[in-house]
Scaffold this motif. Structure first.
Motif, PDB file in Angstrom:
ATOM      1  N   LYS A 258      17.558  28.645  60.691  1.00 19.08           N
ATOM      2  CA  LYS A 258      18.980  28.894  60.878  1.00 19.08           C
ATOM      3  C   LYS A 258      19.332  30.333  60.525  1.00 19.08           C
ATOM      4  CE  LYS A 258      20.536  24.133  60.110  1.00 19.08           C
ATOM      5  NZ  LYS A 258      21.401  23.248  59.292  1.00 19.08           N
ATOM      6  N   ASP A 259      20.304  30.869  61.273  1.00 23.18           N
ATOM      7  CA  ASP A 259      20.737  32.257  61.049  1.00 23.18           C
ATOM      8  C   ASP A 259      21.796  32.273  59.946  1.00 23.18           C
ATOM      9  OD1 ASP A 259      21.180  34.924  61.197  1.00 23.18           O
ATOM     10  OD2 ASP A 259      22.246  34.877  63.116  1.00 23.18           O
ATOM     11  N   THR A 260      21.347  32.280  58.694  1.00 22.49           N
ATOM     12  CA  THR A 260      22.234  32.239  57.535  1.00 22.49           C
ATOM     13  C   THR A 260      22.192  33.572  56.785  1.00 22.49           C
ATOM     14  OG1 THR A 260      20.469  31.369  56.135  1.00 22.49           O
ATOM     15  CG2 THR A 260      21.824  29.763  57.310  1.00 22.49           C
ATOM     16  N   ILE A 261      22.795  33.597  55.603  1.00 27.39           N
ATOM     17  CA  ILE A 261      22.800  34.803  54.779  1.00 27.39           C
ATOM     18  C   ILE A 261      21.381  35.233  54.428  1.00 27.39           C
ATOM     19  CG2 ILE A 261      23.062  33.442  52.675  1.00 27.39           C
ATOM     20  CD1 ILE A 261      24.439  36.972  53.351  1.00 27.39           C
ATOM     21  N   ILE A 262      20.477  34.267  54.291  1.00 28.60           N
ATOM     22  CA  ILE A 262      19.079  34.595  53.987  1.00 28.60           C
ATOM     23  C   ILE A 262      18.466  35.389  55.134  1.00 28.60           C
ATOM     24  CG2 ILE A 262      16.792  33.643  53.491  1.00 28.60           C
ATOM     25  CD1 ILE A 262      18.151  31.229  52.257  1.00 28.60           C
ATOM     26  N   ALA A 263      18.761  34.971  56.376  1.00 30.40           N
ATOM     27  CA  ALA A 263      18.252  35.686  57.545  1.00 30.40           C
ATOM     28  C   ALA A 263      18.847  37.087  57.628  1.00 30.40           C
ATOM     29  CB  ALA A 263      18.551  34.903  58.816  1.00 30.40           C
ATOM     30  N   LYS A 264      20.121  37.212  57.283  1.00 31.91           N
ATOM     31  CA  LYS A 264      20.788  38.521  57.305  1.00 31.91           C
ATOM     32  C   LYS A 264      20.147  39.463  56.290  1.00 31.91           C
ATOM     33  CE  LYS A 264      24.387  41.135  55.423  1.00 31.91           C
ATOM     34  NZ  LYS A 264      24.852  41.395  54.038  1.00 31.91           N
ATOM     35  N   ILE A 265      19.818  38.940  55.128  1.00 31.22           N
ATOM     36  CA  ILE A 265      19.132  39.743  54.115  1.00 31.22           C
ATOM     37  C   ILE A 265      17.758  40.175  54.635  1.00 31.22           C
ATOM     38  CG2 ILE A 265      18.047  39.642  51.829  1.00 31.22           C
ATOM     39  CD1 ILE A 265      20.390  37.840  50.968  1.00 31.22           C
ATOM     40  N   GLY A 266      17.077  39.249  55.308  1.00 29.86           N
ATOM     41  CA  GLY A 266      15.775  39.572  55.864  1.00 29.86           C
ATOM     42  C   GLY A 266      15.839  40.661  56.909  1.00 29.86           C
ATOM     43  N   ARG A 267      16.879  40.653  57.737  1.00 35.09           N
ATOM     44  CA  ARG A 267      17.033  41.694  58.761  1.00 35.09           C
ATOM     45  C   ARG A 267      17.262  43.063  58.124  1.00 35.09           C
ATOM     46  NH1 ARG A 267      19.674  37.409  61.503  1.00 35.09           N
ATOM     47  NH2 ARG A 267      21.727  37.967  60.693  1.00 35.09           N
ATOM     48  N   ASN A 268      17.829  43.070  56.943  1.00 36.89           N
ATOM     49  CA  ASN A 268      18.118  44.328  56.250  1.00 36.89           C
ATOM     50  C   ASN A 268      17.186  44.536  55.052  1.00 36.89           C
ATOM     51  OD1 ASN A 268      20.255  44.708  58.029  1.00 36.89           O
ATOM     52  ND2 ASN A 268      21.720  43.711  56.683  1.00 36.89           N
ATOM     53  N   SER A 269      15.998  43.948  55.128  1.00 37.19           N
ATOM     54  CA  SER A 269      15.085  43.977  53.981  1.00 37.19           C
ATOM     55  C   SER A 269      14.539  45.376  53.691  1.00 37.19           C
ATOM     56  CB  SER A 269      13.922  43.001  54.195  1.00 37.19           C
ATOM     57  OG  SER A 269      13.190  43.317  55.367  1.00 37.19           O
ATOM     58  N   LEU A 270      14.475  46.253  54.698  1.00 35.98           N
ATOM     59  CA  LEU A 270      13.967  47.600  54.455  1.00 35.98           C
ATOM     60  C   LEU A 270      14.875  48.342  53.477  1.00 35.98           C
ATOM     61  CD1 LEU A 270      11.917  49.838  55.078  1.00 35.98           C
ATOM     62  CD2 LEU A 270      13.392  50.541  56.985  1.00 35.98           C
ATOM     63  N   ALA A 271      16.182  48.228  53.683  1.00 30.44           N
ATOM     64  CA  ALA A 271      17.128  48.887  52.779  1.00 30.44           C
ATOM     65  C   ALA A 271      17.022  48.321  51.370  1.00 30.44           C
ATOM     66  CB  ALA A 271      18.550  48.742  53.309  1.00 30.44           C
ATOM     67  N   VAL A 272      16.902  47.006  51.274  1.00 31.55           N
ATOM     68  CA  VAL A 272      16.769  46.378  49.958  1.00 31.55           C
ATOM     69  C   VAL A 272      15.513  46.883  49.268  1.00 31.55           C
ATOM     70  CG1 VAL A 272      16.610  44.214  48.681  1.00 31.55           C
ATOM     71  CG2 VAL A 272      17.988  44.316  50.762  1.00 31.55           C
ATOM     72  N   TYR A 273      14.422  46.957  50.017  1.00 31.13           N
ATOM     73  CA  TYR A 273      13.147  47.394  49.429  1.00 31.13           C
ATOM     74  C   TYR A 273      13.244  48.838  48.940  1.00 31.13           C
ATOM     75  CZ  TYR A 273       8.164  47.895  48.640  1.00 31.13           C
ATOM     76  OH  TYR A 273       6.938  48.103  48.034  1.00 31.13           O
ATOM     77  N   VAL A 274      13.773  49.716  49.777  1.00 29.47           N
ATOM     78  CA  VAL A 274      13.806  51.140  49.435  1.00 29.47           C
ATOM     79  C   VAL A 274      14.768  51.407  48.279  1.00 29.47           C
ATOM     80  CG1 VAL A 274      14.518  53.408  50.287  1.00 29.47           C
ATOM     81  CG2 VAL A 274      13.098  51.928  51.714  1.00 29.47           C
ATOM     82  N   LEU A 275      15.930  50.738  48.263  1.00 26.80           N
ATOM     83  CA  LEU A 275      16.981  51.057  47.301  1.00 26.80           C
ATOM     84  C   LEU A 275      16.893  50.282  45.991  1.00 26.80           C
ATOM     85  CD1 LEU A 275      20.030  51.214  49.759  1.00 26.80           C
ATOM     86  CD2 LEU A 275      18.695  53.124  48.852  1.00 26.80           C
ATOM     87  N   HIS A 276      16.219  49.131  45.990  1.00 29.17           N
ATOM     88  CA  HIS A 276      16.278  48.297  44.788  1.00 29.17           C
ATOM     89  C   HIS A 276      15.616  48.963  43.587  1.00 29.17           C
ATOM     90  CE1 HIS A 276      12.018  47.265  45.360  1.00 29.17           C
ATOM     91  NE2 HIS A 276      12.037  46.736  44.157  1.00 29.17           N
ATOM     92  N   GLY A 277      14.663  49.855  43.825  1.00 25.50           N
ATOM     93  CA  GLY A 277      13.992  50.530  42.721  1.00 25.50           C
ATOM     94  C   GLY A 277      14.950  51.326  41.857  1.00 25.50           C
ATOM     95  N   PHE A 278      15.979  51.920  42.484  1.00 23.07           N
ATOM     96  CA  PHE A 278      16.957  52.687  41.724  1.00 23.07           C
ATOM     97  C   PHE A 278      17.794  51.766  40.833  1.00 23.07           C
ATOM     98  CE2 PHE A 278      15.906  55.094  45.504  1.00 23.07           C
ATOM     99  CZ  PHE A 278      15.715  56.371  45.006  1.00 23.07           C
ATOM    100  N   VAL A 279      18.099  50.576  41.337  1.00 24.10           N
ATOM    101  CA  VAL A 279      18.843  49.598  40.541  1.00 24.10           C
ATOM    102  C   VAL A 279      17.998  49.112  39.371  1.00 24.10           C
ATOM    103  CG1 VAL A 279      19.953  47.330  40.565  1.00 24.10           C
ATOM    104  CG2 VAL A 279      20.203  48.865  42.531  1.00 24.10           C
ATOM    105  N   VAL A 280      16.756  48.762  39.660  1.00 23.07           N
ATOM    106  CA  VAL A 280      15.869  48.222  38.626  1.00 23.07           C
ATOM    107  C   VAL A 280      15.625  49.248  37.525  1.00 23.07           C
ATOM    108  CG1 VAL A 280      13.530  47.405  38.146  1.00 23.07           C
ATOM    109  CG2 VAL A 280      14.745  46.580  40.171  1.00 23.07           C
ATOM    110  N   ARG A 281      15.326  50.485  37.899  1.00 22.06           N
ATOM    111  CA  ARG A 281      15.058  51.513  36.891  1.00 22.06           C
ATOM    112  C   ARG A 281      16.326  51.898  36.132  1.00 22.06           C
ATOM    113  NH1 ARG A 281       9.782  51.905  35.332  1.00 22.06           N
ATOM    114  NH2 ARG A 281       8.449  51.670  37.164  1.00 22.06           N
ATOM    115  N   GLY A 282      17.477  51.805  36.794  1.00 25.47           N
ATOM    116  CA  GLY A 282      18.732  52.061  36.099  1.00 25.47           C
ATOM    117  C   GLY A 282      19.020  51.015  35.032  1.00 25.47           C
ATOM    118  N   LEU A 283      18.591  49.787  35.293  1.00 31.44           N
ATOM    119  CA  LEU A 283      18.788  48.699  34.334  1.00 31.44           C
ATOM    120  C   LEU A 283      17.677  48.613  33.298  1.00 31.44           C
ATOM    121  CD1 LEU A 283      19.903  45.851  36.796  1.00 31.44           C
ATOM    122  CD2 LEU A 283      21.354  47.057  35.161  1.00 31.44           C
TER     123      LEU A 283
END
Length: 354
Positions: A258-283
């Protein structure tokens, strides 16, 4: 028996929400795993369990899915896109860590932390035309390289060489048989899914109870670092890979379409992968101190909430579109001087067909 089609192996003609959903789940595990890793989880019996669950398969599964959608067209653009992201993120991440008074472990030859995947993806994409031309040869070669690559003493974390070799079989299998495996996994009867699920969790249970050294899952070190013999190293590598395959199959069996929020996150997974490191290291400074205040179950719950929130926010469409626009624009500028060297459409095809 699974066979690679004669034409364009592994090609997915339309958007497959199963792939999007699988990527959405996997990128969440990446964020969660990196948040937990800031709290010394491998030393705690409670936190070690989700870490074994995540690290036993999340990157091999990601590489497998990348293989499914890999194409040999516009190869220079595809390779350069990942290299542009790599050489953009690295200095920004080093600077970001300097702001938070953290040691970035600067080394030009070693992609820092999670950026190894960007370099490895560029390497794997280069192999796609050879995978399409010599499928069986490249399949056997990748498996041999993945299992025996740890023997080589000169290839380790430098240039992400060890990870590129160890995870390459998952990319090749995804390219050649990924679509068929995805269809097969979704068509299984419930009792078959339960059987493979039990086997997958059984492998993770073995890793946890036997306390298999967690750095085997990273794929970043050769056998010499683990102080094991060559046969033992190959055997452990094989067991870890089998566990990763079982967990990947389990994910594909239950992922849904099903095309749900999980699928939407998957379509934008490159941005999550590239940017999440800044969030993690900031925390990181805060997460490091929280160990003195909260017990292990509460730490896990906190990281779970933070991972859900970070994954959701970073999957915002403009982040993904902006990142892809930036990488494609820089790539075009880099390739512009070589445009005259590239064959124009139809110029040589007429001669070849005459």
């Amino acid at each position: 028996m699974l066979r690679a089609p004669a034409s364009y192996r592994g090609w997915v003609p339309t958007r497959d929400h199963r792939l999007d959903r699988a990527k959405g789940i996997l990128i969440f595990t990446v964020v969660l795993g990196h948040l937990l890793a800031r709290t010394s989880p491998w030393d705690d019996d409670v936190l070690r369990a989700p870490m074994y669950l995540i690290y036993s398969f999340h990157m091999p599964a990601f590489v497998f899915l990348a293989g499914i959608t890999a194409k040999s067209t516009r190869l220079p653009e595809r390779v350069l896109t990942f290299l542009v992201l790599l050489f953009t993120v690295l200095p920004l991440l080093w600077g970001w860590m300097w702001v938070f008074d953290l040691n970035p472990d600067y080394d030009l030859l070693t992609p820092f932390w999670y950026t190894w995947f960007l370099l490895s993806m560029a390497c794997w994409i280069i192999t796609v035309p050879f995978i399409e031309r010599f499928p069986r040869t490249l399949l056997v070669t990748s498996v041999v390289v993945g299992l025996f690559g740890g023997i080589l003493p000169v290839l380790d974390m430098e240039l992400s060489a060890s990870r590129s070799m160890i995870f390459w079989p998952f990319f090749v299998i995804g390219k050649l048989y990924g679509k068929q495996i995805l269809d097969w996994a979704g068509s299984l009867h419930i009792w078959q899914k339960l059987f493979f699920t039990a086997a997958a969790f059984g492998s993770v249970g073995y890793f946890y109870l036997d306390e298999v050294y967690y750095k085997w899952f990273y794929g970043s070190l050769n056998f010499a670092h683990f102080d094991v013999s060559i046969p033992e190293g190959i055997g452990i590598r094989l067991i870890v890979d089998i566990g990763a395959l079982l967990m990947t199959l389990m994910l594909l069996m239950w992922v849904g379409d099903k095309d749900t929020i999980i699928a939407k996150i998957g379509r934008n997974s490159l941005a999550v992968y590239v940017l999440h490191g800044f969030v993690v290291r900031g925390l990181q400074p805060w997460l490091r101190d929280i160990e003195d205040v909260l017990n292990a179950p509460m730490i896990f719950l906190l990281c779970l909430v933070l991972a859900l929130l970070a994954t959701y926010l970073l999957s915002w469409g403009p982040f993904e579109r902006g990142l892809r626009w930036y990488s494609s624009t820089v790539t075009r500028l880099l390739l512009k001087p070589f445009a005259s060297l590239r064959a124009k459409p139809g110029k040589h095809s007429d001669k070849a067909s005459s």
